[in-house]
Design an enzyme around this catalytic site. Structure first.
Site, PDB file in Angstrom:
ATOM      1  CG  ASN A  14      -2.151   0.842   1.042  1.00  0.00           C
ATOM      2  OD1 ASN A  14      -2.374   1.407  -0.029  1.00  0.00           O
ATOM      3  ND2 ASN A  14      -2.960   0.945   2.087  1.00  0.00           N
ATOM      4  CG  HIS A  54     -11.916  -2.686  10.124  1.00  0.00           C
ATOM      5  ND1 HIS A  54     -10.876  -1.860   9.836  1.00  0.00           N
ATOM      6  CD2 HIS A  54     -11.384  -3.912  10.305  1.00  0.00           C
ATOM      7  CE1 HIS A  54      -9.743  -2.560   9.823  1.00  0.00           C
ATOM      8  NE2 HIS A  54     -10.034  -3.817  10.097  1.00  0.00           N
ATOM      9  NE  ARG A  81      -9.842  -1.874  13.328  1.00  0.00           N
ATOM     10  CZ  ARG A  81      -8.884  -1.237  12.640  1.00  0.00           C
ATOM     11  NH1 ARG A  81      -7.697  -1.785  12.489  1.00  0.00           N
ATOM     12  NH2 ARG A  81      -9.124  -0.075  12.084  1.00  0.00           N
ATOM     13  CE1 TYR A 126      -5.290   2.665  11.081  1.00  0.00           C
ATOM     14  CE2 TYR A 126      -6.219   1.766  13.109  1.00  0.00           C
ATOM     15  CZ  TYR A 126      -5.833   1.602  11.792  1.00  0.00           C
ATOM     16  OH  TYR A 126      -6.009   0.400  11.189  1.00  0.00           O
ATOM     17  CG  ASP A 174      -4.863  -1.471  14.770  1.00  0.00           C
ATOM     18  OD1 ASP A 174      -3.795  -1.340  15.401  1.00  0.00           O
ATOM     19  OD2 ASP A 174      -4.920  -1.665  13.542  1.00  0.00           O
ATOM     20  CG  HIS A 216      -2.376   1.950  12.993  1.00  0.00           C
ATOM     21  ND1 HIS A 216      -1.707   2.781  12.138  1.00  0.00           N
ATOM     22  CD2 HIS A 216      -2.794   0.915  12.236  1.00  0.00           C
ATOM     23  CE1 HIS A 216      -1.738   2.283  10.917  1.00  0.00           C
ATOM     24  NE2 HIS A 216      -2.382   1.145  10.946  1.00  0.00           N
ATOM     25  CD  GLU A 275      -4.332  -4.889  14.589  1.00  0.00           C
ATOM     26  OE1 GLU A 275      -5.497  -5.322  14.727  1.00  0.00           O
ATOM     27  OE2 GLU A 275      -3.919  -4.441  13.514  1.00  0.00           O
ATOM     28  CD  GLU A 313      -1.435  -3.723  10.586  1.00  0.00           C
ATOM     29  OE1 GLU A 313      -2.488  -4.282  10.933  1.00  0.00           O
ATOM     30  OE2 GLU A 313      -1.383  -2.532  10.255  1.00  0.00           O
ATOM     31  NE  ARG A 370      -3.233  -7.418  13.237  1.00  0.00           N
ATOM     32  CZ  ARG A 370      -4.021  -7.469  12.158  1.00  0.00           C
ATOM     33  NH1 ARG A 370      -4.803  -8.483  11.937  1.00  0.00           N
ATOM     34  NH2 ARG A 370      -4.010  -6.459  11.320  1.00  0.00           N
ATOM     35  CG  HIS A 410      -2.819  -6.987   7.671  1.00  0.00           C
ATOM     36  ND1 HIS A 410      -1.896  -6.394   6.847  1.00  0.00           N
ATOM     37  CD2 HIS A 410      -3.709  -6.023   7.974  1.00  0.00           C
ATOM     38  CE1 HIS A 410      -2.217  -5.118   6.671  1.00  0.00           C
ATOM     39  NE2 HIS A 410      -3.318  -4.868   7.341  1.00  0.00           N
ATOM     40  CG  ASP A 455      -3.624  -2.513   2.640  1.00  0.00           C
ATOM     41  OD1 ASP A 455      -4.559  -2.330   3.438  1.00  0.00           O
ATOM     42  OD2 ASP A 455      -2.476  -2.818   3.002  1.00  0.00           O
ATOM     43  CD  GLU A 498      -7.627  -6.326   9.431  1.00  0.00           C
ATOM     44  OE1 GLU A 498      -6.455  -6.723   9.266  1.00  0.00           O
ATOM     45  OE2 GLU A 498      -7.915  -5.135   9.607  1.00  0.00           O
ATOM     46  CD1 TRP A 526      -1.779   7.807  10.053  1.00  0.00           C
ATOM     47  CD2 TRP A 526      -1.338   5.808   9.130  1.00  0.00           C
ATOM     48  NE1 TRP A 526      -2.953   7.311   9.569  1.00  0.00           N
ATOM     49  CE2 TRP A 526      -2.721   6.077   9.016  1.00  0.00           C
ATOM     50  CE3 TRP A 526      -0.833   4.602   8.641  1.00  0.00           C
ATOM     51  CZ2 TRP A 526      -3.611   5.184   8.402  1.00  0.00           C
ATOM     52  CZ3 TRP A 526      -1.698   3.722   8.036  1.00  0.00           C
ATOM     53  CH2 TRP A 526      -3.083   4.010   7.912  1.00  0.00           C
TER      54      TRP A 526
END
Ligand code: CS2
Ligand code: MG
Length: 402
Positions: A37, A122, A147, A159, A210, A212, A236, A262, A283, A312, A316, A339, A402
Site C-alpha cells: 500500500n 471494522h 474491531r 486512526y 488497534d 496502530h 493490536e 501486520e 498478524r 491481516h 490493501d 481480519e 501513523w
C-alpha cells in the site's frame, strides 16, 4: 510443467492492486498478490526487473526451490518489497499446483482443521455513539467479532475512523494527508468506548482494538490494564515492534491479549516475541511474509508457544491474498481469527472469487488452487492512481507513527 511467462497487472478498482500472473507450458496459470500500500510501483519494478527474468523456464512444481532461490539468491534478504515479490511468486505457484492436481491449497497443506474461518469486521465512528451503532450493524450481519475504533474529542482524523462505512480506505491522497495525534487524549477516551460497547452489546461478542503503533510501552500497559474488565479478544499493535523486547514491559502489566505482525516480513521479526511469549496472536499474512511457504513455517514455530495466527486482512490485501489466506486459515492448527475488511463491488468484480461469508465466518470454497481469478479486461479499465498513506504529527508538530 515449465513456467512459460510471467507478467505484472496493476489495476485500481477504487484502490491499487498489483497482481502477478504466471503461465505454464501446460496452459495452467496461477496468480499472486504483490500489493504494498502506497509503494506499489517499487514491487512492480522488483518483479519485472529482477524476478520475472529468473523464473522463465523453471519447473513450476518446484515451489520450495524457487522460494529459496529468490530469498537466498537475492543476497539482500527480507523487507516489505522483497518479501511481497516472493509472496506473489509463491502464491501463484501454489495456485498452479492446486489447479494441476484439482485440489484447493488447504488440501495441499494437509487438509482442513475447520470448515471456515471466524472473521472480524471494522466498526468505526466519529464518536462513541456512532461506533456503538456501527458495531450493531456488524452484529446484524452475523459477525461474532468486531474491531472498534472511535474519533477522539479534540483530535481530527483519529486512526481507523473512515470516511466511508464498510469500505474504509486509508491511502486516500496523492500526497500523504497530515493528521494530528495526542496519546493523552486517546488514552482518556478509549476506555469509555469499551464501557459503552459492553453496556450495549453484552459480553459474548468478541471485541478488538488497534493501537496502530502509537503508544509507548508504558502507555500501552496503561491501556491494556484499563481495558482488562472488558476482556478484549486482542489489543493490536500497542507499540512499534522493531524492538521486540518492548513488549516485555507491556506484558508485565496487563493480561489483555496482544496482537502484532501486520508489518512483519519474516519469522525473524517475530521470533523473540513468540519464544518469550510476549504476544498471543501473530498478524503476519501471506502477501507480507513471502507467501504460504514461509508463513506455514512461522505458524508452526508460533504453535510451540501457543501463539495463534490472526492474519491481516485490510482492503490493501487483494482478494487473491484473501483466497490464499482462507485456505491457510482453515488448515492452520493454531488459528485465531482472520481480519476481513470488505472490498468494494468494483474490486470484487475485477477479482472473481469462490470465498463467501455466512454467520460471521468466511468459507474458502472448494475451487482448485486459492479460488481467485482476475478479469484482465475489466482490470485494464482501472489504471494505476498514485496514492499514499497518511502521516501523523503530535500536537506540537513532531512527526509520530501513523
Ligand atoms: C490496519 C490496516 O487492518 C489493520 O489492522 O492496521 O488498516 C493498515 O493501516 C493498512 O493495512 C495499511 O495499508
Ligand atoms: Mg492494524
Amino acid at each position: 510443467m515449465r513456467i512459460r511467462s510471467a507478467r505484472v497487472i496493476v489495476t485500481c478498482p477504487g484502490r491499487n492492486f498489483v497482481t502477478l500472473k504466471i503461465e505454464t507450458d501446460q496452459g495452467i496459470y496461477g496468480i499472486g498478490d504483490a500489493t504494498l500500500n502506497g509503494r506499489e510501483k517499487a514491487v512492480v519494478a522488483y518483479l519485472e526487473e529482477h524476478v520475472i527474468p529468473v523464473l522463465i523456464g523453471r519447473d513450476a512444481r518446484a515451489i520450495e526451490d524457487i522460494w529459496q532461490f529468490l530469498y537466498r539468491g537475492a543476497y539482500w534478504r527480507r523487507g516489505p518489497v522483497t518479501m511481497r515479490a516472493i509472496a506473489a511468486v509463491d502464491v501463484a505457484l501454489w495456485d498452479i499446483k492446486g489447479k494441476a492436481l484439482g485440489v484447493p491449497i488447504s488440501d495441499l497443506l494437509g487438509g482442513k482443521s475447520r470448515e471456515a474461518a471466524m472473521v472480524y469486521g471494522h466498526a468505526n465512528g466519529a464518536d462513541i455513539a456512532q461506533t456503538v451503532d456501527a458495531v450493531a450493524r456488524y452484529v446484524d450481519l452475523g459477525y461474532k467479532a468486531v474491531r472498534a475504533q472511535t474519533g477522539v474529542p479534540g483530535m481530527a482524523l483519529a486512526y481507523g475512523v473512515g470516511r466511508g462505512e464498510l469500505h474504509y480506505e486509508p491511502a486516500d491522497a496523492t500526497l500523504p494527508t497530515e493528521t494530528t495525534w495526542s496519546t493523552h487524549k486517546y488514552l482518556n477516551h478509549v476506555p469509555k468506548l469499551f464501557d459503552a460497547l459492553r453496556d450495549a452489546h453484552g459480553t459474548d461478542l468478541h471485541l478488538l482494538h488497534d493501537g496502530h503503533h502509537r503508544m509507548t510501552p508504558i502507555e500501552a500497559a496503561q491501556l491494556g490494564k484499563a481495558l482488562e474488565p472488558h476482556r478484549l479478544f486482542w489489543l493490536e499493535d500497542p507499540t512499534p515492534a522493531e524492538n521486540q523486547e518492548a513488549f516485555r514491559l507491556i506484558r508485565q502489566h496487563t493480561t489483555t491479549p496482544l496482537a502484532v505482525g501486520e508489518i512483519f516480513n519474516t519469522l525473524w521479526d517475530a521470533k523473540d516475541l513468540i519464544q518469550n511469549q510476549l504476544i498471543d496472536y501473530l498478524r503476519m499474512t501471506i502477501v507480507g511474509s513471502g507467501g504460504i511457504t514461509h508463513l506455514r513455517r512461522v505458524a508452526d514455530f508460533a504453535a510451540l508457544w501457543q501463539v495463534r495466527m490472526g492474519s491481516h486482512g485490510a482492503t490493501d490485501l487483494s482478494p487473491v491474498t484473501m483466497g490464499a489466506a482462507l485456505n491457510f486459515d482453515v488448515w492452520v492448527p493454531n488459528f485465531g481469527i482472520q481480519e476481513y475488511m470488505r472490498h468494494t463491488p468494483e474490486t470484487d468484480a475485477v477479482f472473481p472469487h469462490h470465498y463467501w461469508f455466512a454467520d460471521g465466518l468466511l468459507h474458502p470454497g472448494d475451487a482448485p488452487g486459492h479460488g481467485v481469478d482476475i478479469d484482465e479486461a475489466l482490470a485494464a479499465k482501472y489504471p494505476y492512481e498514485p496514492r499514499q498513506l497518511p502521516v501523523a504529527r503530535l500536537e506540537d508538530g513532531t512527526m509520530w507513527n501513523w
